[in-house]
Design a protein around this motif. Structure first.
Motif, PDB file in Angstrom:
ATOM      1  N   ARG A  79     -11.863   0.645 -14.367  1.00  0.00           N
ATOM      2  CA  ARG A  79     -12.460   0.298 -13.065  1.00  0.00           C
ATOM      3  C   ARG A  79     -12.051  -1.111 -12.655  1.00  0.00           C
ATOM      4  NH1 ARG A  79     -17.875   0.179 -13.796  1.00  0.00           N
ATOM      5  NH2 ARG A  79     -17.859   0.908 -15.943  1.00  0.00           N
ATOM      6  N   PHE A  80     -11.934  -2.005 -13.637  1.00  0.00           N
ATOM      7  CA  PHE A  80     -11.466  -3.365 -13.321  1.00  0.00           C
ATOM      8  C   PHE A  80     -10.037  -3.313 -12.771  1.00  0.00           C
ATOM      9  CE2 PHE A  80      -8.901  -7.039 -14.771  1.00  0.00           C
ATOM     10  CZ  PHE A  80      -9.462  -8.013 -13.942  1.00  0.00           C
ATOM     11  N   LEU A  81      -9.205  -2.477 -13.392  1.00  0.00           N
ATOM     12  CA  LEU A  81      -7.810  -2.374 -12.942  1.00  0.00           C
ATOM     13  C   LEU A  81      -7.759  -1.897 -11.486  1.00  0.00           C
ATOM     14  CD1 LEU A  81      -4.787  -2.471 -13.425  1.00  0.00           C
ATOM     15  CD2 LEU A  81      -4.927  -0.209 -14.494  1.00  0.00           C
ATOM     16  N   ALA A  82      -8.613  -0.917 -11.152  1.00  0.00           N
ATOM     17  CA  ALA A  82      -8.634  -0.422  -9.768  1.00  0.00           C
ATOM     18  C   ALA A  82      -9.059  -1.543  -8.817  1.00  0.00           C
ATOM     19  CB  ALA A  82      -9.596   0.762  -9.650  1.00  0.00           C
ATOM     20  N   TYR A  83     -10.036  -2.343  -9.237  1.00  0.00           N
ATOM     21  CA  TYR A  83     -10.486  -3.475  -8.413  1.00  0.00           C
ATOM     22  C   TYR A  83      -9.340  -4.473  -8.244  1.00  0.00           C
ATOM     23  CZ  TYR A  83     -12.793  -7.795  -7.070  1.00  0.00           C
ATOM     24  OH  TYR A  83     -13.123  -8.954  -6.413  1.00  0.00           O
ATOM     25  N   SER A  84      -8.680  -4.796  -9.362  1.00  0.00           N
ATOM     26  CA  SER A  84      -7.585  -5.771  -9.336  1.00  0.00           C
ATOM     27  C   SER A  84      -6.469  -5.286  -8.404  1.00  0.00           C
ATOM     28  CB  SER A  84      -7.061  -5.974 -10.768  1.00  0.00           C
ATOM     29  OG  SER A  84      -5.905  -6.760 -10.755  1.00  0.00           O
ATOM     30  N   ALA A  85      -6.191  -3.971  -8.450  1.00  0.00           N
ATOM     31  CA  ALA A  85      -5.129  -3.419  -7.587  1.00  0.00           C
ATOM     32  C   ALA A  85      -5.510  -3.577  -6.118  1.00  0.00           C
ATOM     33  CB  ALA A  85      -4.902  -1.944  -7.927  1.00  0.00           C
ATOM     34  N   GLY A  86      -6.785  -3.392  -5.810  1.00  0.00           N
ATOM     35  CA  GLY A  86      -7.248  -3.525  -4.423  1.00  0.00           C
ATOM     36  C   GLY A  86      -7.115  -4.950  -3.919  1.00  0.00           C
ATOM     37  N   VAL A  87      -7.578  -5.924  -4.710  1.00  0.00           N
ATOM     38  CA  VAL A  87      -7.494  -7.317  -4.240  1.00  0.00           C
ATOM     39  C   VAL A  87      -6.038  -7.789  -4.219  1.00  0.00           C
ATOM     40  CG1 VAL A  87      -9.776  -8.280  -4.642  1.00  0.00           C
ATOM     41  CG2 VAL A  87      -8.228  -8.143  -6.532  1.00  0.00           C
ATOM     42  N   HIS A  88      -5.221  -7.265  -5.125  1.00  0.00           N
ATOM     43  CA  HIS A  88      -3.794  -7.616  -5.124  1.00  0.00           C
ATOM     44  C   HIS A  88      -3.147  -7.191  -3.803  1.00  0.00           C
ATOM     45  CE1 HIS A  88       0.468  -6.506  -5.998  1.00  0.00           C
ATOM     46  NE2 HIS A  88       0.476  -7.703  -6.531  1.00  0.00           N
ATOM     47  N   GLU A  89      -3.463  -5.975  -3.380  1.00  0.00           N
ATOM     48  CA  GLU A  89      -2.885  -5.452  -2.134  1.00  0.00           C
ATOM     49  C   GLU A  89      -3.331  -6.318  -0.933  1.00  0.00           C
ATOM     50  OE1 GLU A  89      -0.644  -3.198  -1.764  1.00  0.00           O
ATOM     51  OE2 GLU A  89      -0.701  -3.099   0.435  1.00  0.00           O
ATOM     52  N   GLN A  90      -4.630  -6.617  -0.885  1.00  0.00           N
ATOM     53  CA  GLN A  90      -5.159  -7.403   0.245  1.00  0.00           C
ATOM     54  C   GLN A  90      -4.768  -8.873   0.154  1.00  0.00           C
ATOM     55  OE1 GLN A  90      -6.710  -6.682   3.007  1.00  0.00           O
ATOM     56  NE2 GLN A  90      -6.768  -4.503   2.532  1.00  0.00           N
ATOM     57  N   GLY A  91      -5.006  -9.468  -1.024  1.00  0.00           N
ATOM     58  CA  GLY A  91      -4.894 -10.918  -1.162  1.00  0.00           C
ATOM     59  C   GLY A  91      -3.479 -11.406  -1.384  1.00  0.00           C
ATOM     60  N   TYR A  92      -2.640 -10.589  -2.018  1.00  0.00           N
ATOM     61  CA  TYR A  92      -1.287 -11.061  -2.343  1.00  0.00           C
ATOM     62  C   TYR A  92      -0.245 -10.396  -1.454  1.00  0.00           C
ATOM     63  CZ  TYR A  92       2.688 -12.663  -5.100  1.00  0.00           C
ATOM     64  OH  TYR A  92       3.866 -13.259  -5.495  1.00  0.00           O
ATOM     65  N   VAL A  93      -0.214  -9.063  -1.481  1.00  0.00           N
ATOM     66  CA  VAL A  93       0.830  -8.365  -0.721  1.00  0.00           C
ATOM     67  C   VAL A  93       0.672  -8.635   0.771  1.00  0.00           C
ATOM     68  CG1 VAL A  93       1.851  -6.104  -0.213  1.00  0.00           C
ATOM     69  CG2 VAL A  93       0.979  -6.583  -2.511  1.00  0.00           C
ATOM     70  N   LYS A  94      -0.587  -8.515   1.275  1.00  0.00           N
ATOM     71  CA  LYS A  94      -0.773  -8.651   2.737  1.00  0.00           C
ATOM     72  C   LYS A  94      -0.935 -10.100   3.179  1.00  0.00           C
ATOM     73  CE  LYS A  94      -2.610  -4.082   3.758  1.00  0.00           C
ATOM     74  NZ  LYS A  94      -3.843  -3.338   3.782  1.00  0.00           N
ATOM     75  N   LEU A  95      -1.639 -10.930   2.394  1.00  0.00           N
ATOM     76  CA  LEU A  95      -2.000 -12.267   2.912  1.00  0.00           C
ATOM     77  C   LEU A  95      -1.395 -13.435   2.127  1.00  0.00           C
ATOM     78  CD1 LEU A  95      -5.792 -11.601   3.645  1.00  0.00           C
ATOM     79  CD2 LEU A  95      -3.907 -11.612   5.280  1.00  0.00           C
ATOM     80  N   GLY A  96      -0.695 -13.157   1.032  1.00  0.00           N
ATOM     81  CA  GLY A  96      -0.203 -14.219   0.151  1.00  0.00           C
ATOM     82  C   GLY A  96       0.896 -15.077   0.747  1.00  0.00           C
ATOM     83  N   HIS A  97       1.494 -14.642   1.854  1.00  0.00           N
ATOM     84  CA  HIS A  97       2.588 -15.425   2.437  1.00  0.00           C
ATOM     85  C   HIS A  97       2.399 -15.582   3.946  1.00  0.00           C
ATOM     86  CE1 HIS A  97       4.071 -11.549   3.774  1.00  0.00           C
ATOM     87  NE2 HIS A  97       3.699 -11.133   2.579  1.00  0.00           N
ATOM     88  N   VAL A  98       1.128 -15.423   4.365  1.00  0.00           N
ATOM     89  CA  VAL A  98       0.816 -15.519   5.792  1.00  0.00           C
ATOM     90  C   VAL A  98       0.131 -16.860   6.052  1.00  0.00           C
ATOM     91  CG1 VAL A  98      -0.625 -14.508   7.612  1.00  0.00           C
ATOM     92  CG2 VAL A  98       0.536 -13.027   5.978  1.00  0.00           C
ATOM     93  N   PRO A  99       0.604 -17.628   7.031  1.00  0.00           N
ATOM     94  CA  PRO A  99      -0.045 -18.925   7.265  1.00  0.00           C
ATOM     95  C   PRO A  99      -1.432 -18.765   7.872  1.00  0.00           C
ATOM     96  CG  PRO A  99       1.732 -18.557   8.862  1.00  0.00           C
ATOM     97  CD  PRO A  99       1.768 -17.405   7.921  1.00  0.00           C
ATOM     98  N   PHE A 100      -2.401 -19.502   7.346  1.00  0.00           N
ATOM     99  CA  PHE A 100      -3.758 -19.515   7.920  1.00  0.00           C
ATOM    100  C   PHE A 100      -3.904 -20.813   8.705  1.00  0.00           C
ATOM    101  CE2 PHE A 100      -4.375 -16.287   4.810  1.00  0.00           C
ATOM    102  CZ  PHE A 100      -5.474 -15.548   5.206  1.00  0.00           C
ATOM    103  N   VAL A 101      -3.404 -20.836   9.950  1.00  0.00           N
ATOM    104  CA  VAL A 101      -3.454 -22.088  10.692  1.00  0.00           C
ATOM    105  C   VAL A 101      -4.615 -22.142  11.690  1.00  0.00           C
ATOM    106  CG1 VAL A 101      -1.082 -22.939  10.457  1.00  0.00           C
ATOM    107  CG2 VAL A 101      -1.595 -21.194  12.157  1.00  0.00           C
TER     108      VAL A 101
END
Ligand SMILES: Cc1cc2nc3c(=O)[nH]c(=O)nc-3n(C[C@H](O)[C@H](O)[C@H](O)COP(=O)(O)OP(=O)(O)OC[C@H]3O[C@@H](n4cnc5c(N)ncnc54)[C@H](O)[C@@H]3O)c2cc1C
Length: 497
Positions: A126-148
């Motif tokens: 269950r932790f792995l599933a959680y980690s996969a979800g935050v990875h998709e949102q936090g890294y793949v989608k937002l990890g290289h997007v400027p928050f200006v």
């Protein structure tokens, strides 16, 4: 044809180098100005008595973010640098003798978990599933997007809420597994980017998935060989690197950055300026004459900075095929130790160590029959513990070596060919690191994304920032992501002008 647009980047850390490659690949005439005699920043390196010592990063995750820097100009990174797989990723070791091999081999990992507590195998899933979800949102989608602007934060809010970003990594891990050692094994990663697992946002649980998918790698020849490969790629594209020339001022006129002046007397005009140097140093010391510099520095100085590190580098006679490349030697305390370091500013009597053993992967980093190591202990930064490291450093280094001798390498002291240590004071002096922090701003939720230093300054629109103090934060994938965010803004702005 119009003259190409020009950009200066101050500092050749991983972030500065990645930004330089991106800009130069896009046809911006880019000059990278570095104060030290070698590029790399925290990824500096020393040669001593035939041993090669990397100064900082050793765990390379998400190699694709690096490969992208070569692919921009149609080149294959493998032509310049070879990445070697590391397995297991880490061996974790506790004072009672328990050890745990951590890797992305799911069956092997589950066997390791079952040894600690069979009931936790399910919870890990269950932790792995959680980690996969935050990875998709936090890294793949937002990890290289400027928050200006704040709007970008509002847009990210539903995902942050869904993944309970206000909770800590440790608290989230603890909701999935009950064994204390396993909780440590699944939460210690934030320390590699300067975060206390007890307070760093659960979003950072994404590191587990990042490592699982991308593996853990080591650059053949050491991390500094990767730095040199990035310089080669940048120079091949026509970029200019100035070494040993510390920038002393970013000149401004009205609300524009106009030129960069260095200690040697060298000065040049640029269309855009980006700083990869420490964020407080950049605002306070380089923009000091502009009102904006002093104002932004004051605000930053009030924030929480990550702790520092104390490192002992040692080259020894003998080889240790049984000691894996990366080890964590946990101490008797976890939460208490972290509170001492992050909050109380105490130099604890016990410690948790990270041990780096690169010669087990690449024996060329030491003379024949010898081994290279470094051991690293998190310690409070100079703001919390203003001690004289020149005085206490040697004894602290001895204590760390004693611990390794006791737990891992008998007769270590007799085998030493060369040794030296690196303290918080060295981070402050060599890198202008504010308070000697090893990772810049602490990665807590209130200092993340929009609340970190913006990739483009709010008041000087052709001044940019890249590196650990900006979004998304420290660590090689983090600062490479920040370079992508900053390059996106710079290229949009330069092309619009
Ligand atoms: C000991 C250690 C181990 C780590 N291990 C890992 C790991 O295994 N994996 C991982 O992913 N991350 C790791 N990290 C984190 C990672 O190394 C850093 O977050 C990252 O390298 C920081 O890159 P940066 O782009 O912010 O620049 P920095 O590395 O901070 O470089 C900034 C550069 O700016 C230069 N500079 C400063 N002021 C001036 C000036 N006035 N003029 C000119 N130049 C200037 C400095 O000399 C420096 O070269 C580790 C960090 C440390 C300290």
């Amino acid at each position: 044809m119009a003259d190409p647009k020009t950009a200066a980047i101050i500092g050749a850390g991983f972030g500065g180098l990645a930004l330089a490659i991106r800009l130069q690949s896009a046809g911006i005439a880019t000059t990278l100005i570095e104060g030290r005699d070698k590029p790399g920043g925290r990824a500096y390196a020393w040669e001593r008595d035939g041993f090669t010592f990397d100064a900082g990063p050793t765990v390379i995750t998400d190699p694709d973010c690096l490969k992208e820097l070569w692919a921009l100009s149609g080149r294959d990174m493998a032509q310049d640098i070879e990445l070697l797989p590391v397995f297991p990723f880490y061996r974790l070791h506790w004072p009672d003798g328990t050890s745990f091999d951590y890797s992305n081999d799911e069956d092997a990992l589950k066997r390791e978990i079952a040894k600690l507590d069979p009931a936790d195998v399910q919870g890990y899933g269950r932790f792995l599933a959680y980690s996969a979800g935050v990875h998709e949102q936090g890294y793949v989608k937002l990890g290289h997007v400027p928050f200006v602007d704040f709007r970008s934060m509002v847009k990210a809010a539903p995902a942050l809420a869904r993944y309970q970003a206000w909770r800590s990594v440790y608290s989230m891990v603890s909701s999935f597994v009950r064994n204390e050692k396993l909780r440590e094994a699944l939460s210690f990663h934030t320390l590699l980017v300067g975060g206390n697992p007890m307070t760093t946002s659960a979003i950072y649980a994404l590191i587990h998935k990042l490592e699982k998918d991308g593996g853990v790698w080591f650059a053949k020849g050491g991390t500094h060989a990767l730095v040199r490969a990035m310089v080669a790629q940048f120079e091949r594209l026509g970029g200019t690197l100035r070494l040993c020339d510390e920038v002393v001022e970013i000149e401004t006129l009205g609300n524009r950055a106009t030129a960069v002046r260095a200690g040697s007397g060298w000065r040049a005009d640029f269309d855009a300026v980006a700083s990869n140097a420490d964020i407080v140093h950049s605002y306070r010391d380089l923009l000091g004459t502009a009102y904006r510099g002093a104002q932004a520095a004051r605000k930053l100085e009030a924030k929480r900075f990550s702790p520092s590190l104390f490192l002992v580098h040692f080259g020894i006679r003998g080889t240790w095929p049984g000691i894996p490349h990366h080890m964590i030697l946990f101490g008797p305390r976890y939460r208490g130790l972290l509170t001492d370091i992050y909050d109380h500013g105490v130099l604890p009597a016990d410690f948790s160590l990270y041990l780096h053993h690169p010669t087990v992967t690449d024996p060329t980093l030491a003379p024949e029959g010898c081994s290279t190591f470094y051991a690293l202990a998190p310690v409070p930064h100079l703001g919390k513990l203003p001690v004289d490291w020149a005085e206490i450093g040697p004894a602290y280094a001895d204590r760390i070596l004693d611990e390794i001798e006791r737990r891992l390498i008998p007769n270590l002291r007799e085998r030493i060919v060369t040794r030296f240590h690196y303290t918080p004071a060295d981070f402050a002096q060599d890198l202008h690191a504010h308070l000697g922090s090893a990772f810049s701003l602490e990665p807590i939720l209130t200092q993340s994304a929009f609340f970190r230093v913006h990739n483009r300054d709010d008041a000087i629109p052709n001044l940019y920032f890249v590196g650990a103090g900006t979004h998304p934060g420290a660590g090689i994938p983090g600062v490479i992501g920040s370079a992508k965010a900053t390059a996106t803004l710079m290229l949009e702005d330069l092309r619009a002008r």
